[in-house]
Structure formats: structure tokens, C-alpha cells
Write a protein that holds these residues in place. Structure first.
Motif, short mmCIF file in Angstrom:
data_model
loop_
_atom_site.label_atom_id
_atom_site.label_comp_id
_atom_site.label_asym_id
_atom_site.label_seq_id
_atom_site.Cartn_x
_atom_site.Cartn_y
_atom_site.Cartn_z
N LEU A 185 0.86 -1.18 0.00
CA LEU A 185 0.00 0.00 0.00
C LEU A 185 0.89 1.23 0.00
CD1 LEU A 185 -2.64 -0.88 2.77
CD2 LEU A 185 -2.97 -1.03 0.30
N GLY A 186 0.38 2.33 -0.55
CA GLY A 186 1.15 3.56 -0.53
C GLY A 186 0.23 4.78 -0.56
N ILE A 187 0.69 5.87 0.05
CA ILE A 187 -0.05 7.13 0.00
C ILE A 187 0.92 8.26 -0.36
CG2 ILE A 187 -1.78 6.39 1.68
CD1 ILE A 187 -0.34 8.21 3.75
N SER A 188 0.37 9.34 -0.87
CA SER A 188 1.18 10.52 -1.18
C SER A 188 0.46 11.77 -0.68
CB SER A 188 1.42 10.63 -2.68
OG SER A 188 2.15 11.81 -2.97
N PRO A 189 1.11 12.56 0.17
CA PRO A 189 0.52 13.83 0.64
C PRO A 189 0.76 14.94 -0.37
CG PRO A 189 2.63 13.50 1.69
CD PRO A 189 2.40 12.28 0.83
N ASP A 190 0.18 14.80 -1.55
CA ASP A 190 0.52 15.70 -2.66
C ASP A 190 -0.72 16.10 -3.46
OD1 ASP A 190 2.19 17.15 -4.40
OD2 ASP A 190 2.40 15.45 -5.75
N ALA A 191 -1.88 16.19 -2.79
CA ALA A 191 -3.09 16.53 -3.55
C ALA A 191 -4.16 17.07 -2.60
CB ALA A 191 -3.57 15.31 -4.34
N ASP A 192 -5.34 16.46 -2.64
CA ASP A 192 -6.50 17.00 -1.93
C ASP A 192 -7.12 15.95 -1.01
OD1 ASP A 192 -7.26 19.71 -3.55
OD2 ASP A 192 -6.52 18.19 -4.93
N TYR A 193 -7.80 16.46 0.01
CA TYR A 193 -8.66 15.63 0.84
C TYR A 193 -10.06 15.58 0.24
CZ TYR A 193 -5.34 15.44 4.74
OH TYR A 193 -4.25 15.20 5.54
N PRO A 194 -10.83 14.50 0.51
CA PRO A 194 -10.44 13.43 1.42
C PRO A 194 -9.40 12.46 0.83
CG PRO A 194 -12.63 13.02 0.60
CD PRO A 194 -12.26 14.39 0.12
N ASP A 385 -14.55 1.31 -2.94
CA ASP A 385 -15.12 0.47 -1.89
C ASP A 385 -14.09 -0.45 -1.26
OD1 ASP A 385 -17.77 1.46 -2.12
OD2 ASP A 385 -18.08 0.20 -3.90
N SER A 386 -12.82 -0.28 -1.59
CA SER A 386 -11.78 -1.13 -1.03
C SER A 386 -11.51 -0.79 0.44
CB SER A 386 -10.48 -0.97 -1.83
OG SER A 386 -9.97 0.34 -1.68
N ASP A 387 -10.95 -1.74 1.18
CA ASP A 387 -10.57 -1.48 2.57
C ASP A 387 -9.61 -0.31 2.66
OD1 ASP A 387 -12.10 -3.64 3.38
OD2 ASP A 387 -10.42 -5.04 3.36
N PHE A 388 -8.67 -0.27 1.75
CA PHE A 388 -7.64 0.78 1.70
C PHE A 388 -8.28 2.16 1.67
CE2 PHE A 388 -4.17 2.69 -1.24
CZ PHE A 388 -3.57 3.33 -0.18
N VAL A 389 -9.17 2.38 0.73
CA VAL A 389 -9.83 3.68 0.59
C VAL A 389 -10.70 3.97 1.81
CG1 VAL A 389 -11.55 4.96 -0.73
CG2 VAL A 389 -9.73 3.71 -1.92
N LYS A 390 -11.40 2.97 2.32
CA LYS A 390 -12.28 3.18 3.47
C LYS A 390 -11.50 3.59 4.72
CE LYS A 390 -16.07 0.11 2.09
NZ LYS A 390 -16.78 -1.17 2.40
N ILE A 391 -10.32 3.00 4.91
CA ILE A 391 -9.49 3.35 6.07
C ILE A 391 -9.07 4.81 6.00
CG2 ILE A 391 -7.24 2.98 7.15
CD1 ILE A 391 -7.53 0.01 6.40
N LEU A 392 -8.61 5.25 4.85
CA LEU A 392 -8.18 6.64 4.68
C LEU A 392 -9.35 7.60 4.86
CD1 LEU A 392 -5.80 6.26 1.60
CD2 LEU A 392 -5.14 6.62 3.98
N LEU A 393 -10.47 7.29 4.24
CA LEU A 393 -11.64 8.16 4.34
C LEU A 393 -12.12 8.26 5.78
CD1 LEU A 393 -13.72 9.90 2.89
CD2 LEU A 393 -15.07 7.83 2.47
N ASN A 394 -12.12 7.13 6.47
CA ASN A 394 -12.56 7.12 7.87
C ASN A 394 -11.65 7.98 8.74
OD1 ASN A 394 -14.15 5.87 10.21
ND2 ASN A 394 -12.04 5.31 10.72
N ALA A 395 -10.34 7.89 8.55
CA ALA A 395 -9.41 8.69 9.35
C ALA A 395 -9.66 10.18 9.12
CB ALA A 395 -7.97 8.33 8.99
#
Length: 473
Positions: A185-194, A385-395
Motif C-alpha cells: 500500500l502507498g499514499i502521497s501527501p501531494d493533492a487534496d482531501y479526502p 469500496d476497497s478497505d484501503f480507501v475506506k481506512i483513509l476516508l474514515n481517518a
């Protein structure tokens, strides 16, 4: 200068308390980081400094910081500074970048490489929001988790690249030349929320037109393809009286652009903007071509303006759409004229469901130009609807209380696209515009600190998910 910098109404959570002791150090570190002019510098490029001295200095700054924080540090052939923590079969990546886009110092209120904190605690400086500020907010969130032994059971890689603003050769080198494995898994703090769940395909092409205009000097305009041309100028040796007479009338008809003529040099001033949304900028180069086309009676120059000034390719039926993306964009970032040929270089962004070949063929057919594809990368659509996206959105939702904002599909290319199994997560809050590629780029100090809180929550939850493999919801 009044900005949209009203603090976000964050919830008070355990993550607020976790990152609080790191805020002052993070801010002081950002001051030093912003002070490094890390624009790509061809004049100082070498084999051991592939992006020039400034970028190399910034990458070494991160290396020194990472070592101090307790990471294992690898400069990765000086393309990327890799900070690693922990071991395991699973890999969690974070992608930030140390390079920044060019500046035109005279258009800034103050020195762009001195972070200044002004009214309402707004930080001004190149890189404050793209991407030095978000990168450090995320890094200090990781440090807070490390110090509380809240990470582990997998390998974390925090990567600061040196070439995100110019084709991301840094991560290409990291994955393709160094053969580093792609993350779980990977994330980048280089755009927009959520978060960004889908990105357009991004390519570049050159379009050339045979044209000779007596009295017009050769010129080269533009630096980065992904920025709307802010300034354009050329020298003319014919029709000076006509130019002096017609220019005020032209500006009356086209109030978005400004221009001057001193009897020899013609200069147009527009408005820079990110190349993913050229319609929000004013392309000085295109307006200059249009005006010259009228003065010299050259239809080719006028046609280029008509084809590209809306930024969507409507004039040549190039505005493609699909269920995720509402438009195609064409940003003319460079223009050159050599006396017999005029060439424009275009940053092209289109729905990721399409292949590049038919899009380019449509440009050729619709504009009658000689078109050469320069390269690019395909976009992606992640499962919302993936777990990955749901975890980020929830946080994000738990820390901000924002239950309205939804995952986004964008035209801007984030760092996440250079990897796999990765998405962009923050750092710009809904309703903000930090002028990331423009003059007087800024980042509210409260947003900087709030990001630390959100990232700590999200990274911990993803860590738990990687360790246990359990579905979070």
C-alpha cells in the motif's frame, strides 16, 4: 494579503495529543526546508546530481533529518532520499517530493525562499504547500508513531523524490532502474482531501506548424509544461507603428491579459495556473500568438489560439469525458519559433479509460499540425469500496468531522501514479486553493498542524491493517 485560511474545525482526539509535542520542531524544520531553492537546474546537473545542486541540497537535507529521526537512510543514486523503518514482507510507502516549480521572484510579495508567517498564521513560500509542507507534516506524524512504538510488523519506506515537477524521473529511477519492489500500500501527501481515487492519463506532445514571419525574431517561451504560460515576449522589426496602435484596442477586447510594447519588444502577461486546469489561468503565449496573427495577417497563429485557448480542445472536438472525468485538458506550456517553424509543447490530460493513440490522432486531424508524442503515463481508477480507501476516508472523517466531502477523480497527476497500489491523500482541504504553482504560494499553519493529526491516525490504522490483515469495517 487576505487568504482563505480560516482554521478547519478539527475534532480533539488522541491523535491531536500525539502530534502536539512535534509541532514546533516541524515548523522550524519547514522554515529551513523552504529556504532551499530546489528548482530543477540544468546548469548544475551532473551524474551525481541528476537534478542540479538545489535539488541535491534538498534531498541531503531530508537525508540528514531522517538519520536524526532514527530512519535508515539511502540516497538512491541521488534521485530519491529513502527513509526506511522496520522490516517485513509487506511494504507501506509514503511519497513526497523535495523539488519545487520555478518562481518569478518579481511577482512575489517577498522572497519565495524565505518562509514568512503573516496574518492569520499563513505561511508563504515556494514549497510550503507543494510539497515540502505536506511532506514534513506526514513525516513528523510518522515520527510521533515511531516514538510510541506504534509502527512495526512491516517495512515502511518514506520517499522524498527530486523530480516530481518534471516527469517524476526520480521514482521512475527508483522502481525501474534500481528495481525496488512496489509497495503493498502507498499514499502521497501531494493533492487534496479526502483522497484521490482516480487520476487522468497524462502525456505530452509537440505540435509543429511551418510558418515564416518576416520581422519577427526567434523566441523560446516557457519552462515547465504543467504550468500555464505566465509571460511571453518577442522582438519585432516590422509593423511597429501598427503594433503600437493596435495593442491598446486588442487589450480592450481581451481584458484577461496585459501587454506592453516599447517599440521593439512585445510582452504579454497572463496568469499562471496548474496545467491540469488551464482554463483557470491566462496563457500569455497564446494571446501573444493571436495578437501577432492579427498584426501580421497570419491565420496559422490565430488558429493555434482558437484551438487551445479554452484549455479543453473543444475547437477540434478533443474534450473527451467518461463516468469518472468531466473533461480533457490541453495546456500549452512551451512555445518556440525558429524562423521557419513554430512549435508548441502541450501537457495533455484525458480520461484513464482511453488510450493515448486515438487522442493524439484526433489532435492531428483537428489541428492540421505535425504532432509528435513525447511520452507520459496512464492514469488509474482505484476501487472506492476497497478497505484501503475506506481506512483513509474514515481517518479523515473522524479527525475533521467532514462527512460530506467524497473521494475525488482529478486531472492533476499526483506522485501516487508513479507507483502501484497507491493513492494521494491530502494535504489540501476542501474549499482551499494554496496557489501551489502560482505566485505567493501559501499554507495555513493550522492546516500544517492539522495534517499531522490526520496522517498519524491514517498511518496507524493502515499499519494495523497491514499487521493483522483484518478488514477494518
Amino acid at each position: 494579503m487576505k487568504e482563505n485560511a480560516t482554521p478547519v474545525q478539527m475534532n480533539s482526539t488522541k491523535w491531536t495529543k500525539l502530534v502536539a509535542p512535534y509541532k514546533e520542531e516541524a515548523f522550524e524544520t519547514l522554515k529551513k526546508f523552504v529556504s532551499i531553492d530546489s528548482v530543477l537546474d540544468p546548469a548544475t546537473q551532473s551524474e551525481d546530481k541528476p537534478f542540479g545542486q538545489g535539488v541535491d541540497t534538498a534531498l541531503q537535507f531530508v537525508a540528514d533529518l531522517g538519520k536524526k529521526m532514527g530512519f535508515h537512510v539511502d540516497r538512491c543514486d541521488n534521485y530519491v532520499t529513502e527513509l526506511t523503518y522496520g522490516e517485513g514482507d509487506k511494504i507501506f510507502d509514503i511519497y513526497a517530493h523535495a523539488d519545487v516549480v520555478p518562481v518569478k521572484r518579481e511577482n512575489w510579495t517577498a522572497d519565495p525562499f524565505i518562509l514568512r508567517l503573516e496574518e492569520e498564521n499563513t505561511m508563504y513560500g515556494r514549497g510550503t504547500s507543494d510539497d515540502k509542507g505536506p511532506g514534513l507534516a506526514c513525516l513528523y506524524a510518522v515520527k510521533a508513531l515511531m516514538d510510541q512504538n506504534m509502527l512495526g510488523g512491516f517495512k515502511m519506506r518514506f520517499l522524498f523524490g527530486g523530480n516530481e515537477e518534471n516527469d517524476s524521473l526520480c521514482l521512475k529511477h527508483y522502481f525501474e532502474e534500481m528495481k525496488k519492489p512496489y509497495p503493498t500500500l502507498g499514499i502521497s501527501p501531494d493533492a487534496d482531501y479526502p483522497l484521490i481515487y482516480a487520476e487522468k492519463s497524462i502525456y505530452a506532445y509537440e505540435a509543429s506548424y511551418p510558418v515564416t514571419i518576416l520581422g519577427l525574431s526567434n523566441f523560446q517561451l516557457g519552462a515547465a509544461l504543467n504550468i500555464v504560460l505566465q509571460e511571453a515576449s518577442c522582438e519585432v522589426s516590422l509593423h511597429q507603428d501598427k503594433i503600437a496602435k493596435e495593442l491598446p484596442l486588442y487589450l480592450e477586447r481581451h481584458k484577461k491579459v496585459k501587454a506592453t510594447f516599447d517599440g521593439k519588444k512585445l510582452t504579454f502577461i497572463g496568469k499562471p495556473y496548474h496545467g491540469s486546469m488551464p482554463w483557470n489561468g491566462v496563457n500569455a503565449g497564446l494571446y501573444m500568438l493571436h495578437f501577432l496573427g492579427e498584426v501580421f495577417g497570419n491565420q496559422t497563429l490565430k488558429n493555434i489560439f482558437f484551438d487551445y485557448h479554452d484549455g479543453m480542445g473543444e475547437h477540434f472536438h478533443g474534450n473527451f469525458k467518461d463516468e469518472h472525468f468531466t473533461e480533457t485538458s490541453y495546456n500549452v506550456g512551451r512555445i518556440s519559433y525558429d524562423g521557419t517553424k513554430l512549435t508548441i509543447a502541450v501537457n495533455l490530460r484525458f480520461p484513464s479509460s482511453m488510450k493515448v493513440e486515438p487522442v493524439i490522432e484526433n489532435v492531428k486531424k483537428g489541428t492540421k499540425a505535425e504532432v509528435t508524442l513525447l511520452g507520459g503515463s496512464d492514469g488509474f481508477v482505484a476501487d472506492p469500496d476497497s478497505d484501503f480507501v475506506k481506512i483513509l476516508l474514515n481517518a479523515y472523517q473522524q479527525e475533521t468531522g467532514d462527512m460530506v466531502a467524497k473521494p475525488l477523480a482529478i486531472g492533476g497527476g499526483t506522485y501516487a501514479r508513479e507507483s502501484k497500489n497507491s493513492v494521494a491523500f491530502g494535504a489540501q482541504f476542501p474549499g482551499r486553493d494554496y496557489r501551489m504553482h502560482g505566485d505567493d504560494e501559501f499554507f495555513p499553519l493550522s492546516d500544517f498542524f492539522d495534517n499531522m493529526q490526520i496522517y498519524a491516525h491514517a498511518i496507524y490504522d493502515l499499519s494495523e491493517y497491514l499487521r493483522s490483515g483484518k478488514k477494518p469495517f
